[in-house]
Design an enzyme around this catalytic site. Sequence first.
Site: not given
Length: 352
Positions: A80, A288, A206, A53, A296, A290, A89
Amino acid sequence: MTLTESYMQRCIELAKAGAGYVAPNPMVGAVLVHENRIIGEGYHQKYGGPHAEVHCVNSVAQADRHLIAQSVMYVSLEPCAHFGKTPPCADLIIEKKIPEVVIGVRDPFKQVDGKGVEKLKAAGVKVTLGVLEQDCKTLNKRFITFNTRHRPYLILKWAQTANGKMAGEAGGERLLISNEFTNRLVHKWRSEEAAILVGTNTALFDDPALTTRLWNGPDPMRLVVDMNLRLPSSLQLFNQQVKTIVFNSVKQEEKENLLYYQVTQDVSLVHQLVHALYQLKIQSVLVEGGAQLLQSFIDEGMWDEIRIITNNELVVPQGLPAPRMQTGQLLHQETLFSDTLQYFVNPQTLAS
């Protein structure tokens, strides 16, 4: 689409420019309209900086500033009403005598949550709530999930071969599955999330940097599970260029850009991680790998989106099977040369 909806759509487009830069604040866009002419627009650009705003009002040309008190402000999220890192705002709107405000969605943050609307109405401002509400919710799915479900928004991602393998045989060379175009897209995904999580074996074998080097965007915080602290300090994860959190069962310690966060081994690791991430105010996580860590999260039903990259031209006879997804609604599918990308959403996320 109505004219009102088109202005709200512009708010959403503006807000997206703040992706990756404003968390844990929400992405917000604002547009100021006088007699069907946009005279100002802005978005929340950086955490701790002025809100949408403020940028919107400040963008109004000097020749049009006398029109502010005769205009309608469109904003994708409820203004807000509290003092945080910036003033409220809602107070700015009242101060500028803006007579009407159109809001996309109510702010679920407990210090706002309807208080902005109440303050505006009490000052005589006409308020319309719920324009393109679902689109505005989707825009801030991370912020809303964090504040209503008290956990981060969780995106699981993996790449797999045409026959469903996400790695080659144990002890063999690292298997590069996705193509260069998809890799660049993955780095864009990273820039949009607060943090990125990998397991011990992924970090060890990796040695990923987990940065956005292929995309012009902020690096996410790096998270790694290393219960027994067996990862060598020579890994790229520990170069301290980006804040890194190591979830382990040995110690609680913080130094420089590295935090060792202690968890226990006798209860669900996934739930401990999710609880810890909420306490650390991390609103979104890209998991990402493994395979074991991803599975899980799936088995616990603790995910919001799953993004699967499949290389249609690559087949390996032996290798590590990709995770198995029991439920998931396919939202979108696209092809980038040899790769097919599938975007799934958790039905429970859709229902909430």
